[in-house]
Design a protein around this motif. Structure first.
Motif, short mmCIF file in Angstrom:
data_model
loop_
_atom_site.label_atom_id
_atom_site.label_comp_id
_atom_site.label_asym_id
_atom_site.label_seq_id
_atom_site.Cartn_x
_atom_site.Cartn_y
_atom_site.Cartn_z
N GLY A 335 0.79 -1.22 0.00
CA GLY A 335 0.00 0.00 0.00
C GLY A 335 0.82 1.26 0.00
N SER A 336 2.12 1.16 0.13
CA SER A 336 2.96 2.35 0.15
C SER A 336 3.15 2.88 -1.27
N CYS A 337 3.45 4.17 -1.37
CA CYS A 337 3.66 4.82 -2.66
C CYS A 337 5.16 4.86 -2.95
N VAL A 338 5.55 4.27 -4.05
CA VAL A 338 6.96 4.17 -4.42
C VAL A 338 7.24 5.20 -5.52
N ARG A 339 8.18 6.10 -5.23
CA ARG A 339 8.60 7.08 -6.23
C ARG A 339 9.76 6.50 -7.04
N LEU A 340 9.73 6.77 -8.34
CA LEU A 340 10.71 6.18 -9.24
C LEU A 340 11.59 7.26 -9.83
N THR A 341 12.87 6.95 -9.99
CA THR A 341 13.80 7.84 -10.68
C THR A 341 14.61 7.03 -11.68
N VAL A 342 15.17 7.73 -12.65
CA VAL A 342 15.98 7.07 -13.68
C VAL A 342 17.23 7.88 -13.93
N SER A 343 18.27 7.18 -14.38
CA SER A 343 19.50 7.83 -14.84
C SER A 343 19.54 7.70 -16.36
N ILE A 344 19.74 8.85 -17.02
CA ILE A 344 19.61 8.89 -18.48
C ILE A 344 20.91 9.35 -19.10
N GLY A 345 21.34 8.62 -20.14
CA GLY A 345 22.50 9.02 -20.92
C GLY A 345 22.10 9.30 -22.36
N ILE A 346 22.73 10.32 -22.97
CA ILE A 346 22.41 10.73 -24.35
C ILE A 346 23.69 10.70 -25.18
N ALA A 347 23.59 10.15 -26.38
CA ALA A 347 24.68 10.21 -27.35
C ALA A 347 24.08 10.47 -28.71
N SER A 348 24.82 11.22 -29.54
CA SER A 348 24.29 11.61 -30.85
C SER A 348 25.23 11.17 -31.96
N PHE A 349 24.62 10.85 -33.08
CA PHE A 349 25.35 10.47 -34.30
C PHE A 349 25.19 11.62 -35.31
N PRO A 350 26.27 12.12 -35.89
CA PRO A 350 27.66 11.65 -35.80
C PRO A 350 28.50 12.46 -34.81
N GLU A 351 27.85 13.25 -33.96
CA GLU A 351 28.59 14.13 -33.06
C GLU A 351 29.45 13.34 -32.07
N ASP A 352 28.87 12.29 -31.48
CA ASP A 352 29.58 11.54 -30.44
C ASP A 352 30.11 10.20 -30.94
N ALA A 353 29.58 9.69 -32.03
CA ALA A 353 30.00 8.38 -32.53
C ALA A 353 29.65 8.27 -34.00
N HIS A 354 30.34 7.33 -34.68
CA HIS A 354 30.12 7.16 -36.12
C HIS A 354 29.66 5.76 -36.49
N THR A 355 29.54 4.88 -35.51
CA THR A 355 29.08 3.52 -35.79
C THR A 355 28.02 3.14 -34.77
N GLU A 356 27.34 2.05 -35.05
CA GLU A 356 26.29 1.58 -34.15
C GLU A 356 26.86 1.23 -32.77
N ASP A 357 27.93 0.45 -32.76
CA ASP A 357 28.50 0.02 -31.47
C ASP A 357 29.03 1.21 -30.67
N SER A 358 29.71 2.12 -31.36
CA SER A 358 30.28 3.26 -30.63
C SER A 358 29.19 4.19 -30.13
N LEU A 359 28.06 4.28 -30.85
CA LEU A 359 26.96 5.13 -30.39
C LEU A 359 26.32 4.53 -29.13
N ILE A 360 26.11 3.22 -29.12
CA ILE A 360 25.56 2.56 -27.93
C ILE A 360 26.53 2.70 -26.76
N ARG A 361 27.81 2.54 -27.04
CA ARG A 361 28.81 2.65 -25.98
C ARG A 361 28.85 4.08 -25.42
N ALA A 362 28.71 5.08 -26.30
CA ALA A 362 28.72 6.47 -25.84
C ALA A 362 27.51 6.76 -24.96
N ALA A 363 26.33 6.27 -25.36
CA ALA A 363 25.13 6.48 -24.53
C ALA A 363 25.27 5.75 -23.20
N ASP A 364 25.87 4.56 -23.23
CA ASP A 364 26.06 3.79 -22.00
C ASP A 364 27.03 4.51 -21.06
#
Length: 402
Positions: A335-364
């Motif tokens: 019955g208790s109210c649980v508040r939720l929070t999230v940690s968010i990372g952003i990466a952009s193509f081609p600013e931060d990465a030029h391939t699929e793997d590197s873009l995922i790694r940058a966001a991670d």
């Protein structure tokens, strides 16, 4: 390339039915072609037989007239070679009578018997005239009487043959109409069967196609949240990066992780953890744009593909998601109210990465940077782009509002 989709037993049955229907359709076309060929071949045979049958009485009449003309020529000119010509033509007439008798029965036979009787009478009288030594010296009355009897006998024979000819025409017309009716019925039957089979094949094909589409859609979704699964996420990210690889185009990635999700599971149970995942998935889906793609990356991590979005535009959407989740509340089993929070990372193509793997790694990397700075914040891959203060939760820089 689309990933291979495993087929269920129901789909295999549908494909088997579709294959069977195609085989039946091909067999139907083959046998229909043979049946039509046989039908039209029979029509040609009937036409040929009709032509032959109609020609015999006409040839009889013509040949009898030619034979009797020999008698007239003999009477007028007195040439004795006309008798030999007459006998040859008489034999030809007898042969045609035999041919006509072999192909007929009933009334035709009676008329042919009558015609042959008159013909034999004409032949007998003709032989008397042709036997004269000097026909020009015989009184005209006697010759005329004999020739009139010959002409009368030939005319009566021709009339009898004419009746046979008329009946032949009627029978042949009926047979031709029956053959045409048979061919029309055969064509209608073949077209009907072909249409039904084609409809069955089309229906089976549409059913298989729809089931494949539905199954492919289901296979691309996460069963718990309804978001895209990880396999479909990689496929879509490859496609988006390929489409936005031209200069002036961009594509951004948002990767978020639910803070303290393990503690939530340990405290309230995995069923409540599933409810939390569903709630956060709904919050994210409501805040993204129409063309954005949301996927469950694994565990409590969710990723968003933002086609055409720059880093700043991705920050706007990430801020909306962060605020929506922070304002959401989930009622725990106790019955208790649980508040939720999230940690968010952003990466952009081609600013931060030029391939699929590197873009995922940058966001991670950006997401773990947010976690290392105290969680409950948004971080871009570039170290200087901090959207949320790590300690107080206040914005250290202007987070764009919508």
């Amino acid at each position: 390339m689309p990933l291979p989709v495993p087929r269920t037993s129901h789909q295999r049955q549908q494909l088997a039915f579709l294959f069977f229907a195609v085989v039946v359709l091909c067999a139907l076309v083959f046998f229909a072609a043979r049946a039509l060929n046989d039908g039209f071949g029979n029509s040609e045979a009937v036409t040929h037989q009709a032509r032959t049958q109609l020609e015999t009485p006409l040839r009889l009449q013509k040949l009898m007239q030619m034979s009797i003309m020999r008698v007239h020529h003999f009477h007028i000119r007195g040439h004795h070679d006309e008798a030999a010509h007459f006998e040859r033509e008489r034999q030809a007439v007898d042969s045609l009578f035999a041919e006509a008798f072999s192909a007929r029965n009933g009334p035709d036979v009676r008329d042919l018997e009558m015609a042959r009787g008159h013909w034999n009478e004409a032949v007998e009288n003709a032989r008397k005239v042709l036997a004269l030594v000097a026909p020009t010296s015989v009184p005209l009355d006697r010759i005329h009487a004999d020739i009139q009897q010959i002409d009368m006998a030939v005319m009566m024979a021709s009339d009898a043959i004419g009746r046979v000819h008329e009946r032949d025409r009627g029978q042949i017309s009926r047979r031709a109409e029956e053959a045409a009716h048979h061919n029309r019925s055969l064509v209608r039957m073949v077209l009907g069967a072909f249409t039904l089979t084609l409809l069955a094949v089309s229906a089976a094909g549409i059913t298989v196609y729809r089931s494949q589409v539905v199954f492919r859609e289901l296979s691309a979704r996460d069963g718990l949240t309804g978001l895209l699964n990880r396999r479909e996420f990689h496929r879509q990210l490859q496609r988006q990066l390929a489409q936005n690889s031209r200069p002036g185009h961009a594509c951004s990635l948002i990767l978020l992780d639910i803070d303290h999700f393990k503690s939530v599971n340990d405290t309230y149970g995995h069923q409540f953890g599933d409810t939390v995942l569903q709630l956060i998935s709904q919050c994210i889906t409501r805040e993204v744009r129409g063309g954005d793609l949301v996927a469950r990356f694994g565990g409590e991590e969710i990723v968003v593909i933002l086609p055409g979005a720059t880093s700043n535009e991705a920050g706007v959407i990430a801020g909306r998601i962060h605020r929506a989740i922070a304002s959401a509340a989930c009622t725990a089993p106790d019955g208790s109210c649980v508040r939720l929070t999230v940690s968010i990372g952003i990466a952009s193509f081609p600013e931060d990465a030029h391939t699929e793997d590197s873009l995922i790694r940058a966001a991670d990397q950006a997401m773990y940077d947010a976690k290392s700075r105290g969680r409950n914040q948004v971080r871009r891959h570039a170290e200087w782009a901090t959207f949320l203060h790590p300690s107080s939760g206040a914005l250290s820089g202007p987070l764009p509002e919508t």
